[in-house]
Design a protein around this motif. Sequence first.
Motif, PDB file in Angstrom:
ATOM      1  N   UNK A  53       0.825  -1.210   0.000  1.00 17.15           N
ATOM      2  CA  UNK A  53       0.000   0.000   0.000  1.00 17.15           C
ATOM      3  C   UNK A  53       0.862   1.265   0.000  1.00 17.15           C
ATOM      4  N   UNK A  54       2.087   1.171   0.513  1.00 13.75           N
ATOM      5  CA  UNK A  54       2.982   2.347   0.558  1.00 13.75           C
ATOM      6  C   UNK A  54       3.621   2.643  -0.798  1.00 13.75           C
ATOM      7  N   UNK A  55       3.291   1.827  -1.821  1.00 13.40           N
ATOM      8  CA  UNK A  55       3.730   2.159  -3.177  1.00 13.40           C
ATOM      9  C   UNK A  55       3.003   3.392  -3.697  1.00 13.40           C
ATOM     10  N   UNK A  56       1.857   3.708  -3.077  1.00 15.75           N
ATOM     11  CA  UNK A  56       1.088   4.894  -3.467  1.00 15.75           C
ATOM     12  C   UNK A  56       1.812   6.164  -3.010  1.00 15.75           C
ATOM     13  N   UNK A  57       2.104   7.046  -3.970  1.00 16.38           N
ATOM     14  CA  UNK A  57       2.892   8.246  -3.667  1.00 16.38           C
ATOM     15  C   UNK A  57       2.215   9.178  -2.671  1.00 16.38           C
ATOM     16  N   UNK A  58       0.898   9.365  -2.820  1.00 17.13           N
ATOM     17  CA  UNK A  58       0.170  10.240  -1.900  1.00 17.13           C
ATOM     18  C   UNK A  58       0.238   9.726  -0.465  1.00 17.13           C
ATOM     19  N   UNK A  59       0.106   8.404  -0.315  1.00 17.94           N
ATOM     20  CA  UNK A  59       0.133   7.839   1.032  1.00 17.94           C
ATOM     21  C   UNK A  59       1.521   7.965   1.642  1.00 17.94           C
ATOM     22  N   UNK A  60       2.566   7.784   0.833  1.00 17.30           N
ATOM     23  CA  UNK A  60       3.942   7.923   1.348  1.00 17.30           C
ATOM     24  C   UNK A  60       4.173   9.319   1.903  1.00 17.30           C
ATOM     25  N   UNK A  61       3.795  10.318   1.114  1.00 18.98           N
ATOM     26  CA  UNK A  61       3.937  11.706   1.584  1.00 18.98           C
ATOM     27  C   UNK A  61       3.046  11.947   2.795  1.00 18.98           C
TER      28      UNK A  61
END
Length: 239
Positions: A1-9
């Motif tokens: 799920x942390x592959x999502x850029x928005x979620x990482x930021x």
Amino acid sequence: VLKDGNLRIGVVMCFILGFGLYGSTLIIPIYTQAILGWTATDAGLLLIPGSITTAFMMPIIGKMIQKGVPQGYMVGGGFLIFFIFTFWMRNVMTPDTGVEHFYWPLILRGVGLGLLFVPITTLSLSTLQGKNIGEGAAFTGMFRQLGGSFGIAIITTFITRYTQTHRVAMVSHLDGTRLEVQQRIIALQKGFMSKGFSANEALKKAHQVLEYSVLKQSTVMSYMDIFMYLGIMFLCCIP
């Protein structure tokens, strides 16, 4: 799920939000009780206006999101407001600050937190779908708590270190050969002698008063440093 850029930021922003939220909530009661001599109840009551402001902001933020106000700007504005709050607090902190100096900075903090809580979460989850939304929400909550834990641990450590650093710097100016220092000690000694203490006891207590004064001021300066670094950290988040 942390592959999502928005979620990482988003989880990074949540971590920093937790760091600043819990860190500032830690410092203020300690400062008001240890330095200003307030009761725990008074310190708690001081935080109420800001908390009410955050609650009042929540429905307003919801309506702004529904109207299509860019959430990135809201988060940037929240970080900017929190930066202003930290530097405001840094500038009003003294060993004798009154309660009237805290209300508006804490209300401003409440506005900033209102602009950060919901927009950061919704931005973090905006590109997730299905079960990933639940996992993403768990990550944002966890990182906010982790930020708080790290913030409290790091801030407590830095307060201890900065207090000693400022104390050493201030003691170096308390040269016994300086006229101002001698006059201060003599005045304190005479004050204690007038209360029935012997000359030696009065001199010892005079030195203790000076030591307490230095420690008190060096502690306030360490709180000022912490607020300054918190502010810089929030300012760096805006881009």
